[in-house]
Design an enzyme around this catalytic site. Structure first.
Site, PDB file in Angstrom:
ATOM      1  N   GLY A  68      -3.633  11.642  35.567  1.00  0.00           N
ATOM      2  CA  GLY A  68      -3.129  11.085  34.397  1.00  0.00           C
ATOM      3  C   GLY A  68      -3.613   9.548  34.429  1.00  0.00           C
ATOM      4  O   GLY A  68      -3.763   9.063  35.474  1.00  0.00           O
ATOM      5  N   CYS A  69      -3.584   9.029  33.156  1.00  0.00           N
ATOM      6  CA  CYS A  69      -4.154   7.691  33.008  1.00  0.00           C
ATOM      7  C   CYS A  69      -3.230   6.658  33.764  1.00  0.00           C
ATOM      8  O   CYS A  69      -3.512   5.738  34.742  1.00  0.00           O
ATOM      9  CB  CYS A  69      -4.428   7.249  31.743  1.00  0.00           C
ATOM     10  SG  CYS A  69      -3.003   7.501  30.441  1.00  0.00           S
ATOM     11  N   HIS A  70      -1.762   6.951  33.429  1.00  0.00           N
ATOM     12  CA  HIS A  70      -0.821   5.689  34.025  1.00  0.00           C
ATOM     13  C   HIS A  70      -0.877   6.133  35.451  1.00  0.00           C
ATOM     14  O   HIS A  70      -0.685   5.303  36.251  1.00  0.00           O
ATOM     15  CB  HIS A  70       0.496   6.017  33.403  1.00  0.00           C
ATOM     16  CG  HIS A  70       0.487   5.602  31.934  1.00  0.00           C
ATOM     17  ND1 HIS A  70       0.380   4.355  31.570  1.00  0.00           N
ATOM     18  CD2 HIS A  70       0.789   6.545  30.929  1.00  0.00           C
ATOM     19  CE1 HIS A  70       0.565   4.359  30.141  1.00  0.00           C
ATOM     20  NE2 HIS A  70       0.859   5.501  29.829  1.00  0.00           N
ATOM     21  N   THR A  87      -3.171   7.236  37.606  1.00  0.00           N
ATOM     22  CA  THR A  87      -4.202   6.852  38.180  1.00  0.00           C
ATOM     23  C   THR A  87      -4.073   5.124  38.597  1.00  0.00           C
ATOM     24  O   THR A  87      -4.159   4.715  39.766  1.00  0.00           O
ATOM     25  CB  THR A  87      -5.350   6.760  37.323  1.00  0.00           C
ATOM     26  OG1 THR A  87      -6.056   8.055  37.007  1.00  0.00           O
ATOM     27  CG2 THR A  87      -6.673   5.930  37.875  1.00  0.00           C
TER      28      THR A  87
END
Length: 311
Positions: free
Chosen positions: A115-117, A119
């Site tokens: 997931g972006c957050h 990462t």
């Protein structure tokens, strides 16, 4: 022979971004399902089993359904959804986590894209835990600022409408239940004994992310200074291409979350003093936080230089 690639969910934000990164590559053959048949189970199944690499850019239930349709044992999958990030049998797709992780990705047939957050959080927290600086039972708090593209087509349309109200011109704090869907992978991949207290913030810009943890140095092993923490992180990532730790306090009085938009790079910035430290991961939520990371994982799985198509 070209590698056959199929993007299931080709018209979504992540799918389109992956296509932008690989559409012109001569070493790949992109299999494109007809638009009117995107939701036809039999047609999808045909494409899912004809590819060498499948990207799943779908909601969680759709990703699970797609995996169940794959009968060809040679098909390798990169899932961009949340569905398999903590699932048994799936490799977590953050190669910079460790040399062993990169090898596991190279050998895996099922890779879960981070997931972006997550990462951002994992990039700054996992090394500190793995190096013994951050105790596993430390009460970690984190906030993460993202551009509105992270919310997908619906949120993009909401922010880009011409007659929108003034509300969207200011930052929006969400995930107030403190049970954001990225928290399970954030805890698992960092080795924390307890889930972090995590709060995401969306703001009025298209893409870019800044994920920050705040630390009380007196609670860390051997009470390091912020500058010493920076030095240890630089050692941890010194051989990485896409992840770079900037020199301590390097010339930025303000961190702008869209600084690395349009790249697959992630920069870590450490600020603070003897008693307190803030560590920020700066990257593109659609790049290293999503589509760029997926392409990087594909390159690793295919035995290619992982920078191909990402420079």
């Amino acid at each position: 022979m070209k590698t056959k690639v199929y993007i299931d969910g080709q018209s979504g934000t992540t799918g389109l971004q992956i296509y932008d990164r690989i559409g012109a590559r001569e070493d790949l053959e992109l299999l494109r399902i007809a638009e009117e048949k995107r939701h036809d189970p039999e047609e999808r199944k045909k494409y899912l089993n004809a590819a060498d690499i499948v990207f799943l850019c779908l909601p969680d239930d759709g990703a699970r359904e797609a995996v169940s349709m794959i009968e060809n044992p040679h098909v390798r999958v990169i899932d961009a959804s949340t569905a398999h990030r903590t699932a048994e049998g799936w490799t977590y797709g953050f190669p910079e986590y460790s040399p062993e992780q990169r090898t596991a990705i190279a050998n895996s047939r099922r890779v879960a894209n981070p997931g972006c957050h997550a990462t951002g959080f994992i990039s700054v927290t996992a090394p500190l835990v793995r190096m013994g600086i951050l105790p596993e039972d430390y009460p970690v708090t984190c906030y993460s600022l993202t551009g509105y593209s992270g919310g997908g087509k619906k949120m993009i349309a909401e922010y880009e409408q011409t007659d929108r109200g003034p509300r969207l011109a200011s930052p929006g704090i969400y995930g107030l239940s403190l049970k954001h869907k990225h928290v399970p992978e954030m805890q698992k991949m960092t080795g924390l004994a307890f889930p972090p207290v995590f709060l995401p913030v969306v703001d009025d810009y298209y893409k870019g992310m800044a994920t920050t943890i705040l630390l009380q140095n007196r609670l860390l092993k051997n009470t390091p200074t912020a500058e010493q923490i920076c030095a240890r992180l630089q050692e941890y990532y010194q051989k990485e291409h896409f992840v770079r730790v900037l020199p301590f306090g390097e010339g930025r009085k303000t961190i702008y979350a869209n600084t690395l938009a349009g790249t697959n790079r992630l920069e870590i910035l450490v600020h603070g003093h003897e008693d307190q430290t803030c560590v920020t991961a700066l990257f593109d939520n659609l790049g290293k936080g999503a589509s760029g990371a997926a392409v990087q994982n594909m390159n690793i799985m295919l035995g290619l230089d992982e920078t191909v198509g990402l420079e």
